[in-house]
Write an enzyme that holds these catalytic residues in place. Structure first.
Site, PDB file in Angstrom:
ATOM      1  CB  CYS A  62      -0.989  -0.058   1.172  1.00 48.27           C
ATOM      2  SG  CYS A  62      -2.448   0.975   0.988  1.00 48.27           S
ATOM      3  CG  HIS A  63      -0.564   4.958   1.273  1.00 49.19           C
ATOM      4  ND1 HIS A  63      -1.753   4.262   1.201  1.00 49.19           N
ATOM      5  CD2 HIS A  63      -0.782   6.142   0.648  1.00 49.19           C
ATOM      6  CE1 HIS A  63      -2.658   4.996   0.582  1.00 49.19           C
ATOM      7  NE2 HIS A  63      -2.097   6.146   0.234  1.00 49.19           N
TER       8      HIS A  63
END
Length: 180
Positions: free
Chosen positions: A108-109
């Site tokens: 993800c991030h």
């Protein structure tokens, strides 16, 4: 296999921590929760507070060194990597895994922390789609795939986009750390 899970004191997407953590445990590995501060970390379910988890080691207590670990997992959540990338010891800890040629997995991030550690240049990776420009600006190639395993570089880099991809992420992570 001893796997470091690096997270900030607050903002980790809980499922992106707990799901790979359990996969490592189920495979007979030892997950170790590493953070920038002692005590507990506050996980989140998107924007809502979720559970707290005890920190096993701090980056400072490890001397920002990957010594004694077989791999690194970077869970996402928007706030988690945003905090980690502003902490020089955390960034040095991530970079040390690359310098030693150890596997790194980010979801993800979490790719923001990789960008800050300057380890995405000439690598192919995926992430949450909003990070595509950041990855490209850092010299990496962004792809929209459930999971990507990049072997171009000193180590294997496993990346994934979001919680929906965790099954594929966990499988790729375990394949790289266990050799099966």
């Amino acid at each position: 296999m001893r796997i470091a899970f690096l997270v900030a004191p607050e903002g980790t997407e809980q499922i992106e921590l707990t799901d790979p953590w359990q996969a490592v445990r189920d495979a007979g590995g030892e997950p170790v929760l590493v953070s920038t501060k002692q005590g507990e970390i506050q996980a989140f379910d998107h924007l809502d507070r979720a559970d707290k988890f005890p920190v096993d080691k701090t980056v400072a207590s490890l001397g920002s060194s990957a010594d004694g670990f077989d791999a690194l997992v970077l869970p996402g959540g928007v706030a988690n990597p945003d905090q980690l990338r502003t902490d020089p010891e955390a960034v040095a800890f991530v970079r040390d895994f690359f310098d030693r040629g150890l596997p790194v997995a980010a979801i993800c991030h979490a790719a923001w922390t990789l960008v800050e550690a300057d380890v995405v240049r000439d690598r192919t990776l995926t992430s949450y789609p909003s990070l595509a420009t950041d990855i490209r600006n850092a010299g990496g190639t962004w792809v929209d795939e459930q999971v990507n395993v990049c072997t171009a570089g000193p180590n294997v880099l496993v990346t994934s986009r979001r919680p929906d991809d965790l099954k594929a992420f966990d499988a790729a992570l375990l394949k790289q750390v266990s050799g099966t």
